[in-house]
Enzyme design. Structure first.
Site, PDB file in Angstrom:
ATOM      1  N   ARG A 186      -9.475  17.045  10.596  1.00  0.00           N
ATOM      2  CA  ARG A 186     -10.615  16.702  11.177  1.00  0.00           C
ATOM      3  C   ARG A 186     -11.557  17.374  11.907  1.00  0.00           C
ATOM      4  O   ARG A 186     -12.710  17.525  11.891  1.00  0.00           O
ATOM      5  CB  ARG A 186     -10.366  14.670  11.909  1.00  0.00           C
ATOM      6  CG  ARG A 186     -10.120  13.891  11.091  1.00  0.00           C
ATOM      7  CD  ARG A 186     -10.367  12.411  12.021  1.00  0.00           C
ATOM      8  NE  ARG A 186     -10.488  11.446  11.631  1.00  0.00           N
ATOM      9  CZ  ARG A 186      -9.907  10.323  12.422  1.00  0.00           C
ATOM     10  NH1 ARG A 186      -9.384   9.632  13.218  1.00  0.00           N
ATOM     11  NH2 ARG A 186     -10.008   9.329  11.306  1.00  0.00           N
TER      12      ARG A 186
ATOM     13  N   LYS B 242      -2.314  -3.894   5.670  1.00  0.00           N
ATOM     14  CA  LYS B 242      -3.333  -4.928   6.562  1.00  0.00           C
ATOM     15  C   LYS B 242      -4.437  -5.501   5.325  1.00  0.00           C
ATOM     16  O   LYS B 242      -4.801  -5.006   5.313  1.00  0.00           O
ATOM     17  CB  LYS B 242      -3.476  -4.734   8.012  1.00  0.00           C
ATOM     18  CG  LYS B 242      -2.874  -4.714   8.959  1.00  0.00           C
ATOM     19  CD  LYS B 242      -2.988  -5.644  10.124  1.00  0.00           C
ATOM     20  CE  LYS B 242      -3.753  -4.818  10.977  1.00  0.00           C
ATOM     21  NZ  LYS B 242      -4.089  -4.097  11.825  1.00  0.00           N
TER      22      LYS B 242
HETATM   23  P1  ADP Z   1      -4.558   2.838   6.206  1.00  0.00           P
HETATM   24  O1  ADP Z   1      -4.179   3.943   6.909  1.00  0.00           O
HETATM   25  O2  ADP Z   1      -4.835   4.602   4.263  1.00  0.00           O
HETATM   26  O3  ADP Z   1      -5.429   2.606   5.711  1.00  0.00           O
HETATM   27  P2  ADP Z   1      -3.015   1.085   6.093  1.00  0.00           P
HETATM   28  O4  ADP Z   1      -2.750   1.395   7.285  1.00  0.00           O
HETATM   29  O5  ADP Z   1      -3.785  -0.247   5.280  1.00  0.00           O
HETATM   30  O6  ADP Z   1      -3.102   2.488   4.913  1.00  0.00           O
HETATM   31  O7  ADP Z   1      -0.980   1.361   5.491  1.00  0.00           O
HETATM   32  C1  ADP Z   1      -0.288   2.075   5.293  1.00  0.00           C
HETATM   33  C2  ADP Z   1       1.175   2.138   6.122  1.00  0.00           C
HETATM   34  O8  ADP Z   1       1.488   0.651   4.870  1.00  0.00           O
HETATM   35  C3  ADP Z   1       1.742   2.958   5.798  1.00  0.00           C
HETATM   36  O9  ADP Z   1       2.048   2.919   7.252  1.00  0.00           O
HETATM   37  C4  ADP Z   1       2.487   2.511   4.723  1.00  0.00           C
HETATM   38  O10 ADP Z   1       4.498   2.591   5.193  1.00  0.00           O
HETATM   39  C5  ADP Z   1       2.807   1.109   4.340  1.00  0.00           C
HETATM   40  N1  ADP Z   1       3.003   0.046   3.397  1.00  0.00           N
HETATM   41  C6  ADP Z   1       2.837   0.459   1.930  1.00  0.00           C
HETATM   42  N2  ADP Z   1       3.499  -0.062   1.478  1.00  0.00           N
HETATM   43  C7  ADP Z   1       4.525  -0.350   2.169  1.00  0.00           C
HETATM   44  C8  ADP Z   1       5.915  -1.788   1.718  1.00  0.00           C
HETATM   45  N3  ADP Z   1       5.849  -2.643  -0.091  1.00  0.00           N
HETATM   46  N4  ADP Z   1       5.716  -2.100   3.273  1.00  0.00           N
HETATM   47  C9  ADP Z   1       5.844  -1.681   4.424  1.00  0.00           C
HETATM   48  N5  ADP Z   1       4.889  -1.164   4.767  1.00  0.00           N
HETATM   49  C10 ADP Z   1       4.447  -0.528   3.462  1.00  0.00           C
END
Ligand code: ADP
Ligand code: MG
Length: 444
Positions: A41, A201
């Site tokens: 950033r 989420k």
């Molecule tokens: P972003 O910040 O890129 O938008 P999110 O916050 O929605 O993404 O999700 C990212 C998180 O999802 C990471 O912390 C990752 O560890 C978690 N994650 C991805 N796949 C899994 C899974 N199968 N089980 C648990 N956590 C997961």
């Protein structure tokens, strides 16, 4: 930008010489023990800063960082950012620790071309409350307001909305590029368009899923988000993370997708296999569970049928990544499209490996990244890629691949809201391009 979709005035449209500029940046960077772990950033804020300094303004930069637990929570001080910024700019950055009296004094002492950075805006509750007095005080420091903090413009705060009532307000170069790129991909994408949505989420991403079902040709789900879809489809996901409250939403999205697929050539893909383990640990034993295709698990013993275990997740197991079949399927689909919008990792990418950053649950994410970057097998096909999401971008950074993608957004929530078609209060508040009284000195 010949036919820019960005309708707001930018720093290119306004007379800057001799002025004091208040620049809102997004320096909400990850810190560990007081050190910046990722300065993406900050790097992305430099072109605007350099443009402003080239025009000899007195520059006052402000930002928030994290969520302070009190008026002087040292753990989220912007001091380390001031130090880093000073290194990157190669010139002194005066850091204002204190209140507005100190800020005003520092600003008054700036010569043209000099820079000050204010302490964390959120030390003052007036920032998030969009308090008028706080906004006025901010505005009193400068002649012009420049918004360049894309990561915060989806919030109406004092430094995104309030301040614009008291100063001529224009966009910086980063904000312009973010909004322009994301809006043009969503409104006039080069088809075929594929959306890959993963992460944790589902609630954050429902709106973009609806939108992609309308506009994309292919939607692939991954990450923990996929677990919610699998569960909604009646699969036993055992100890996997999924969202209990969103099962009916997931069902609705799948019916909507099925209806769309009847109308036109459209594909909605939920993973068919996954990497499972009983604990989230770099040394945890893993195995592949193939709940749908029933081919991968015993591929070496073909034509022997895989054991039933190979298609069933055991009681204490969690799906922590998409499996090789799903990864290959998504990577294969990427070969067929011209645009990919990607948000959310395919698995738990934070778990580092025994040697280096690539952990046991990062392979699915790595595979689809390779495909997006034209490195899948011997294919050279490289679609335009737009990537967003804090954790996703964090992982790309860690892999040193930011430059390789088409556009890597600095905004998490803001990029999702923009993709979903919502208006961003911090952008709406800026002056329109063809507003009366605008000094249109397009010096390009
Ligand atoms: P972003 O910040 O890129 O938008 P999110 O916050 O929605 O993404 O999700 C990212 C998180 O999802 C990471 O912390 C990752 O560890 C978690 N994650 C991805 N796949 C899994 C899974 N199968 N089980 C648990 N956590 C997961
Ligand atoms: Mg996140």
């Amino acid at each position: 930008m010949g036919n820019s979709l960005f309708k707001k005035q930018t720093i290119r449209d306004i007379e800057l010489v001799g002025k004091t500029v208040l620049l809102r940046a997004d320096y909400n960077v990850p810190l560990k023990d007081g050190a910046i772990t990722n300065d993406y950033r900050i790097m992305q804020s430099l072109p605007t800063i350099q443009y402003l300094l080239k025009h000899n303004v007195r520059l006052v930069i402000c930002s928030h960082l994290g969520r302070p637990k009190g008026p002087h929570d040292e753990s989220v001080s912007l001091k380390p950012v001031a130090v880093r910024l000073q290194e990157l700019l190669g010139k002194q950055v005066s850091f204002v620790h204190g209140n507005f009296t100190e800020a005003a004094k520092t600003v008054a002492s700036l010569a043209p071309g000099q820079v000050a950075l204010l302490e964390n805006l959120r030390y003052n509750p007036g920032e998030e409350q969009n308090d008028v007095e706080f906004a006025k005080q901010l505005a009193s420091l400068a002649d012009i307001f420049v918004q360049d903090g894309f990561g915060v413009v989806h919030r109406a705060h004092a430094s995104t909305e309030g301040v614009t009532h008291f100063l001529p307000s224009v966009s910086g170069l980063l904000l312009e590029r973010e909004v322009d790129t994301i809006t043009s991909v969503m409104s006039q994408p080069k088809h075929p368009l594929m959306a890959i949505v993963g992460g944790a989420k589902i609630a954050d991403k429902i709106d973009i899923l609806h939108r992609f079902i309308k506009i994309a040709d292919f939607v692939a789900i991954g990450g923990a988000m996929a677990n919610t879809f699998l569960k909604a489809n009646g699969h036993d996901v055992a100890a996997s993370l999924y969202d209990k409250n969103e099962l009916s939403v997931a069902k609705d999205i799948m019916s909507e997708a099925a209806a769309e697929a009847k109308k036109r050539r459209f594909n909605f893909y939920v993973p068919q296999d996954g990497v499972v383990a009983t604990k989230l640990d770099k040394s945890a034993p893993t195995r592949i569970v193939d709940w749908s295709t029933h081919v991968i698990a015993e591929i070496e013993n073909y034509p022997k049928r895989p054991s039933s275990q190979a298609s069933k997740i055991a009681e204490h197991e969690m799906i922590l990544d998409i499996g090789p079949f799903s990864g290959a399927f998504i990577a294969g689909a990427i070969q067929l499209v011209d645009t990919v919008v990607w948000n959310g990792t395919m698995g738990v990418t934070e778990t580092e490996g025994l040697q280096g950053p690539v952990g046991p649950f990062s392979h699915g994410t790595d595979l689809i990244m390779e495909a997006m970057l034209g490195q899948f097998r011997d294919s050279k096909h490289k679609p335009f890629s737009l990537v967003g999401g804090g954790d996703t971008v964090g992982y790309i950074e860690q892999c040193g691949l930011v430059e390789a993608f088409g556009h890597v957004s600095t905004g998490g929530g803001a990029s999702l809201e923009l993709m979903a078609g919502r208006k961003l209060p911090g952008v709406e508040a800026l002056m329109d391009k063809n507003a009366k009284g605008s000094e249109s000195n397009h010096e390009r």
